[in-house]
Design a protein around this motif. Structure first.
Motif, mmCIF file in Angstrom:
data_model
loop_
_atom_site.group_PDB
_atom_site.id
_atom_site.type_symbol
_atom_site.label_atom_id
_atom_site.label_comp_id
_atom_site.label_asym_id
_atom_site.label_seq_id
_atom_site.Cartn_x
_atom_site.Cartn_y
_atom_site.Cartn_z
ATOM 1 N N LEU A 42 -59.263 -27.554 6.531
ATOM 2 C CA LEU A 42 -59.097 -29.162 5.619
ATOM 3 C C LEU A 42 -60.217 -30.061 6.083
ATOM 4 O O LEU A 42 -60.894 -30.942 5.775
ATOM 5 C CB LEU A 42 -57.954 -29.864 5.844
ATOM 6 N N GLN A 43 -61.193 -29.969 7.711
ATOM 7 C CA GLN A 43 -61.850 -30.591 7.836
ATOM 8 C C GLN A 43 -63.422 -30.174 8.045
ATOM 9 O O GLN A 43 -64.275 -31.617 7.820
ATOM 10 C CB GLN A 43 -61.276 -30.860 9.761
ATOM 11 N N LEU A 44 -63.447 -29.370 7.057
ATOM 12 C CA LEU A 44 -65.025 -28.620 6.636
ATOM 13 C C LEU A 44 -65.226 -29.264 5.371
ATOM 14 O O LEU A 44 -64.466 -29.970 4.774
ATOM 15 C CB LEU A 44 -64.630 -27.361 6.497
ATOM 16 N N PRO A 45 -66.405 -29.494 5.027
ATOM 17 C CA PRO A 45 -66.925 -30.508 4.614
ATOM 18 C C PRO A 45 -66.674 -29.718 2.683
ATOM 19 O O PRO A 45 -66.274 -31.126 2.527
ATOM 20 C CB PRO A 45 -68.654 -30.712 4.694
ATOM 21 N N GLN A 46 -66.880 -28.438 3.000
ATOM 22 C CA GLN A 46 -66.803 -28.709 1.863
ATOM 23 C C GLN A 46 -65.063 -27.855 0.753
ATOM 24 O O GLN A 46 -64.702 -27.793 -0.030
ATOM 25 C CB GLN A 46 -66.959 -26.473 1.927
ATOM 26 N N TYR A 47 -64.144 -28.503 1.980
ATOM 27 C CA TYR A 47 -62.653 -28.781 1.593
ATOM 28 C C TYR A 47 -62.044 -29.955 1.277
ATOM 29 O O TYR A 47 -61.011 -30.321 2.014
ATOM 30 C CB TYR A 47 -61.826 -27.657 2.846
ATOM 31 N N ARG A 48 -62.823 -31.436 2.094
ATOM 32 C CA ARG A 48 -62.377 -32.609 1.839
ATOM 33 C C ARG A 48 -61.597 -32.702 0.427
ATOM 34 O O ARG A 48 -61.083 -33.963 0.983
ATOM 35 C CB ARG A 48 -64.110 -33.687 2.725
ATOM 36 N N PRO A 49 -62.578 -32.714 -0.548
ATOM 37 C CA PRO A 49 -61.964 -33.403 -1.221
ATOM 38 C C PRO A 49 -60.023 -33.283 -1.504
ATOM 39 O O PRO A 49 -59.272 -33.183 -2.048
ATOM 40 C CB PRO A 49 -61.583 -32.452 -2.657
ATOM 41 N N LEU A 50 -59.588 -31.863 -0.630
ATOM 42 C CA LEU A 50 -58.600 -31.165 -0.486
ATOM 43 C C LEU A 50 -57.520 -32.352 0.242
ATOM 44 O O LEU A 50 -56.091 -32.421 0.811
ATOM 45 C CB LEU A 50 -58.043 -29.748 0.040
ATOM 46 N N GLN A 51 -58.631 -33.321 1.063
ATOM 47 C CA GLN A 51 -57.437 -33.772 2.098
ATOM 48 C C GLN A 51 -56.615 -35.216 1.065
ATOM 49 O O GLN A 51 -55.831 -35.926 1.301
ATOM 50 C CB GLN A 51 -58.863 -34.197 2.742
ATOM 51 N N SER A 52 -57.094 -35.277 -0.359
ATOM 52 C CA SER A 52 -56.377 -36.328 -1.271
ATOM 53 C C SER A 52 -56.300 -35.945 -2.689
ATOM 54 O O SER A 52 -56.122 -35.117 -2.546
ATOM 55 C CB SER A 52 -58.077 -37.523 -1.373
ATOM 56 N N PRO A 53 -54.384 -36.799 -2.983
ATOM 57 C CA PRO A 53 -53.836 -36.093 -3.689
ATOM 58 C C PRO A 53 -55.190 -36.528 -4.901
ATOM 59 O O PRO A 53 -55.668 -36.767 -5.257
ATOM 60 C CB PRO A 53 -53.093 -37.404 -4.113
ATOM 61 N N GLY A 54 -54.817 -35.028 -6.062
ATOM 62 C CA GLY A 54 -55.391 -34.660 -6.894
ATOM 63 C C GLY A 54 -57.199 -34.056 -6.450
ATOM 64 O O GLY A 54 -57.521 -33.502 -7.621
#
Length: 148
Positions: free
Chosen positions: A36-48
């Motif tokens: 989750l810390q990789l830039p391409q997956y950062r959207p998954l750190q937030s709800p929605g």
């Protein structure tokens, strides 16, 4: 007794016309790890947050029939994974695309709800939901694992 049987048959017929609750897309092998810390997956750190994974970067990882849509639920600390194969157009050259906060088939124009975790069609000709991969879990604070 006759009324009861007649009522049950009517209920079954009505529910059959409303669309399927199971995707016609057969389950495909899935094993995908998300840091989750990789830039391409950062959207998954937030709800929605939504991330599309059309193919795996690694030989050992599998992403279903056409790829994965990874979703962070809106109201809970929960994640969903859907196959990017359209239940109406299951051809290898058709892959669902992100359209706002839904997935859309570029061929049949059906739209699918993914934020609720159902994958159900919201518009278009589709009557069946998307294939959802149920084994999605957060390991620690930084790794998401999707399997089937």
């Amino acid at each position: 007794m006759r009324r009861l049987i007649s009522g049950l048959l009517s209920l079954l017929m009505l529910s059959a016309c409303g669309g399927s609750t199971e995707s016609p897309i057969p389950p495909a092998p899935v094993y995908y790890e998300v840091a989750l810390q990789l830039p391409q997956y950062r959207p998954l750190q937030s709800p929605g947050g939504i991330v599309l994974v059309p193919r795996s970067e690694f030989e050992a990882m599998r992403v279903g029939a056409r790829g994965l849509a990874l979703v962070h639920a809106l109201e809970r600390e929960e994640y969903y994974a859907f196959d990017l194969a359209c239940p109406v157009e299951p051809y290898p050259w058709v892959r669902l695309e992100l359209s706002g906060l839904e997935l859309r088939c570029p061929k049949c124009e059906s739209h699918f709800d993914i934020l609720s975790g159902t994958g159900r069609p919201t518009s278009g000709i589709a009557r069946s939901p998307l294939r959802r991969y149920r084994a999605v879990r957060l390991e620690g604070q930084a790794k998401l694992l999707i399997t089937n």
